[in-house]
Design a protein around this motif. Sequence first.
Motif, PDB file in Angstrom:
ATOM      1  N   ASP A 185       0.793  -1.231   0.000  1.00 28.94           N
ATOM      2  CA  ASP A 185       0.000   0.000   0.000  1.00 28.94           C
ATOM      3  C   ASP A 185       0.824   1.280   0.000  1.00 28.94           C
ATOM      4  O   ASP A 185       0.279   2.375   0.074  1.00 28.94           O
ATOM      5  CB  ASP A 185      -0.953   0.020   1.191  1.00 28.94           C
ATOM      6  CG  ASP A 185      -0.235  -0.133   2.534  1.00 28.94           C
ATOM      7  OD1 ASP A 185       1.013  -0.049   2.556  1.00 28.94           O
ATOM      8  OD2 ASP A 185      -0.926  -0.337   3.546  1.00 28.94           O
ATOM      9  N   SER A 322      -3.305   1.656  -3.420  1.00 32.10           N
ATOM     10  CA  SER A 322      -3.936   0.363  -3.173  1.00 32.10           C
ATOM     11  C   SER A 322      -5.441   0.544  -3.006  1.00 32.10           C
ATOM     12  O   SER A 322      -5.891   1.298  -2.143  1.00 32.10           O
ATOM     13  CB  SER A 322      -3.329  -0.263  -1.915  1.00 32.10           C
ATOM     14  OG  SER A 322      -3.800  -1.568  -1.708  1.00 32.10           O
ATOM     15  N   VAL A 324      -8.713  -1.645  -2.229  1.00 30.55           N
ATOM     16  CA  VAL A 324      -9.200  -2.952  -1.788  1.00 30.55           C
ATOM     17  C   VAL A 324     -10.522  -3.282  -2.481  1.00 30.55           C
ATOM     18  O   VAL A 324     -11.446  -2.464  -2.509  1.00 30.55           O
ATOM     19  CB  VAL A 324      -9.382  -2.982  -0.258  1.00 30.55           C
ATOM     20  CG1 VAL A 324     -10.008  -4.299   0.190  1.00 30.55           C
ATOM     21  CG2 VAL A 324      -8.039  -2.764   0.437  1.00 30.55           C
ATOM     22  N   ALA A 331     -11.380  -9.195  -7.641  1.00 34.96           N
ATOM     23  CA  ALA A 331     -10.187  -8.409  -7.956  1.00 34.96           C
ATOM     24  C   ALA A 331      -9.629  -8.784  -9.320  1.00 34.96           C
ATOM     25  O   ALA A 331      -9.236  -7.907 -10.110  1.00 34.96           O
ATOM     26  CB  ALA A 331      -9.127  -8.611  -6.872  1.00 34.96           C
ATOM     27  N   ARG A 349      -3.593 -10.822  -4.425  1.00 31.30           N
ATOM     28  CA  ARG A 349      -4.486 -11.772  -3.746  1.00 31.30           C
ATOM     29  C   ARG A 349      -3.706 -12.533  -2.688  1.00 31.30           C
ATOM     30  O   ARG A 349      -2.484 -12.475  -2.662  1.00 31.30           O
ATOM     31  CB  ARG A 349      -5.053 -12.766  -4.774  1.00 31.30           C
ATOM     32  CG  ARG A 349      -5.932 -12.151  -5.835  1.00 31.30           C
ATOM     33  CD  ARG A 349      -6.229 -13.153  -6.941  1.00 31.30           C
ATOM     34  NE  ARG A 349      -5.108 -13.304  -7.859  1.00 31.30           N
ATOM     35  CZ  ARG A 349      -5.023 -14.256  -8.800  1.00 31.30           C
ATOM     36  NH1 ARG A 349      -5.973 -15.161  -8.895  1.00 31.30           N
ATOM     37  NH2 ARG A 349      -3.988 -14.315  -9.611  1.00 31.30           N
ATOM     38  N   VAL A 353      -1.708 -10.766   0.359  1.00 32.27           N
ATOM     39  CA  VAL A 353      -2.516  -9.931   1.257  1.00 32.27           C
ATOM     40  C   VAL A 353      -3.418 -10.832   2.078  1.00 32.27           C
ATOM     41  O   VAL A 353      -3.669 -11.983   1.704  1.00 32.27           O
ATOM     42  CB  VAL A 353      -3.366  -8.916   0.458  1.00 32.27           C
ATOM     43  CG1 VAL A 353      -2.470  -7.936  -0.284  1.00 32.27           C
ATOM     44  CG2 VAL A 353      -4.310  -9.627  -0.518  1.00 32.27           C
ATOM     45  N   THR A 357      -9.070  -9.175   1.494  1.00 36.75           N
ATOM     46  CA  THR A 357      -8.541  -7.851   1.149  1.00 36.75           C
ATOM     47  C   THR A 357      -7.841  -7.856  -0.209  1.00 36.75           C
ATOM     48  O   THR A 357      -6.932  -7.055  -0.439  1.00 36.75           O
ATOM     49  CB  THR A 357      -7.563  -7.346   2.220  1.00 36.75           C
ATOM     50  OG1 THR A 357      -6.378  -8.157   2.214  1.00 36.75           O
ATOM     51  CG2 THR A 357      -8.193  -7.343   3.600  1.00 36.75           C
ATOM     52  N   SER A 358      -8.237  -8.758  -1.103  1.00 39.92           N
ATOM     53  CA  SER A 358      -7.676  -8.727  -2.454  1.00 39.92           C
ATOM     54  C   SER A 358      -7.904  -7.340  -3.035  1.00 39.92           C
ATOM     55  O   SER A 358      -8.934  -6.712  -2.783  1.00 39.92           O
ATOM     56  CB  SER A 358      -8.340  -9.792  -3.328  1.00 39.92           C
ATOM     57  OG  SER A 358      -7.982 -11.083  -2.897  1.00 39.92           O
ATOM     58  N   ARG A 359      -6.940  -6.884  -3.817  1.00 40.11           N
ATOM     59  CA  ARG A 359      -6.986  -5.479  -4.197  1.00 40.11           C
ATOM     60  C   ARG A 359      -6.397  -5.229  -5.577  1.00 40.11           C
ATOM     61  O   ARG A 359      -5.672  -6.062  -6.135  1.00 40.11           O
ATOM     62  CB  ARG A 359      -6.210  -4.654  -3.179  1.00 40.11           C
ATOM     63  CG  ARG A 359      -4.720  -4.928  -3.163  1.00 40.11           C
ATOM     64  CD  ARG A 359      -4.077  -4.392  -1.898  1.00 40.11           C
ATOM     65  NE  ARG A 359      -4.599  -5.055  -0.708  1.00 40.11           N
ATOM     66  CZ  ARG A 359      -4.540  -4.533   0.500  1.00 40.11           C
ATOM     67  NH1 ARG A 359      -3.956  -3.360   0.682  1.00 40.11           N
ATOM     68  NH2 ARG A 359      -5.038  -5.181   1.547  1.00 40.11           N
ATOM     69  N   ARG A 361      -3.723  -2.907  -7.301  1.00 38.62           N
ATOM     70  CA  ARG A 361      -2.526  -2.154  -6.914  1.00 38.62           C
ATOM     71  C   ARG A 361      -2.069  -1.334  -8.119  1.00 38.62           C
ATOM     72  O   ARG A 361      -1.721  -1.888  -9.160  1.00 38.62           O
ATOM     73  CB  ARG A 361      -1.431  -3.103  -6.458  1.00 38.62           C
ATOM     74  CG  ARG A 361      -0.126  -2.444  -6.019  1.00 38.62           C
ATOM     75  CD  ARG A 361       0.810  -3.536  -5.546  1.00 38.62           C
ATOM     76  NE  ARG A 361       2.103  -3.048  -5.109  1.00 38.62           N
ATOM     77  CZ  ARG A 361       3.170  -2.924  -5.904  1.00 38.62           C
ATOM     78  NH1 ARG A 361       3.051  -3.223  -7.189  1.00 38.62           N
ATOM     79  NH2 ARG A 361       4.325  -2.502  -5.429  1.00 38.62           N
ATOM     80  N   SER A 392     -15.306   2.907  -7.079  1.00 42.17           N
ATOM     81  CA  SER A 392     -14.232   3.247  -6.140  1.00 42.17           C
ATOM     82  C   SER A 392     -14.112   4.748  -5.925  1.00 42.17           C
ATOM     83  O   SER A 392     -13.603   5.194  -4.912  1.00 42.17           O
ATOM     84  CB  SER A 392     -12.895   2.699  -6.655  1.00 42.17           C
ATOM     85  OG  SER A 392     -12.599   3.247  -7.930  1.00 42.17           O
TER      86      SER A 392
END
Length: 396
Positions: A185, A322, A324, A331, A349, A353, A357-359, A361, A392
Amino acid sequence: MTAGEISDPTVRTASALDWLTEAAQVRENAGLHRVLAPRAADDAALNLASNDYLGLSSDPRVVAGAVEATTRWGAGATASRLVVGTTGAHTALEADLADFLGTESALVFSSGYLANVGVISSLMGRGDLIVSDGGAHASLIDGCRLSRARVVVTDRGDHRAVAEILAARTEARAMVVTDSVYSIDGAVAPVAELHDAARAHGAVLVVDEAHALGVRGRGGRGVVDELGLAGAADLVVTAVLSKSLGSQGGVVAASTAVRDHLVDRARSFIFDTGLAPGAVGAAAAALQVLRSEPTLPDRVRAAARRLADRCGAPVPDGAVVSVVIGEPADAVAVAAACRDRGVLVGCFRPPSVPPGTSRIRLTVRADLTDAEIDHVAQVLHDARAEVTGTPSRGER
């Protein structure tokens, strides 16, 4: 089968690797299957998935440095550094990196991964203690494991816990390891507090500046320099040549005594072929660009702040934004939807993380325009709305 009979070794009821099929299906069901996606040289997509923070990997000056070194020294190092794999280009780069980072000495490895594994596993061993920050990169974690020292992992950034563990230890030697800027992050670790804890209890601090070199500190010299700790005798810096410097390789910057020890004891240095001359030349050229354009780190951080604001994401301390998403499959789908719209993004993934909380980036570059940043934010907004029904933009 009667006594004395030998079973036929060619008769098998199942392959020894049949379990891989089931394991692959488990990963697929969990949304954790990974696929290599080759880039085309002429791919016109806007790339926010790389770690090319300063946009130097394709800079003509950096490419020319790679070509010149390759022409002079050949395509490969041809051997380990201790045999004939060290060229004049390697030693010149090491001297320049040490000067830039404010240390007595530096040693170049073939990758940042090998640098971290080498420095930890050679400085620590059985009967020693390593306190590992919970946000440490996998290469730091693997270095801890290979050291065979006792390893205690603390919550990310919990310097008080680090101090307590060091104070209670029975081992004579101890080490603390951390990233300076967390790769997930872009947040900055409490490096000063960790150094205080390490120093108070006679431990060495190893700081991985992979995501800080070229991004933080005076002219991109990193967090350690920013805090006035460069050259401290009880602190070892590691970094990579593959992010802000747009090349390949890793480096350990520390005292001459540490460098000498690594040359004698670090298996990931001793038994590995030296870094290719082209990568050395590219990194050396990129470092000169950074020296001549010291505002590049300011530009990349400004771009990250703008993108985070547009995406409604936490404002980072580095170059990483980052966002989430939640579940791995979502994701992956958001990343694919962004790609369909001409924007490449990273997708993190588990185990990178925590579960849930897959995100996405996003890694910015110093050469991104405001218009491109705004376009990326809109693409992510649309992709997330398409996949999850939750945009988002504007979220905090």
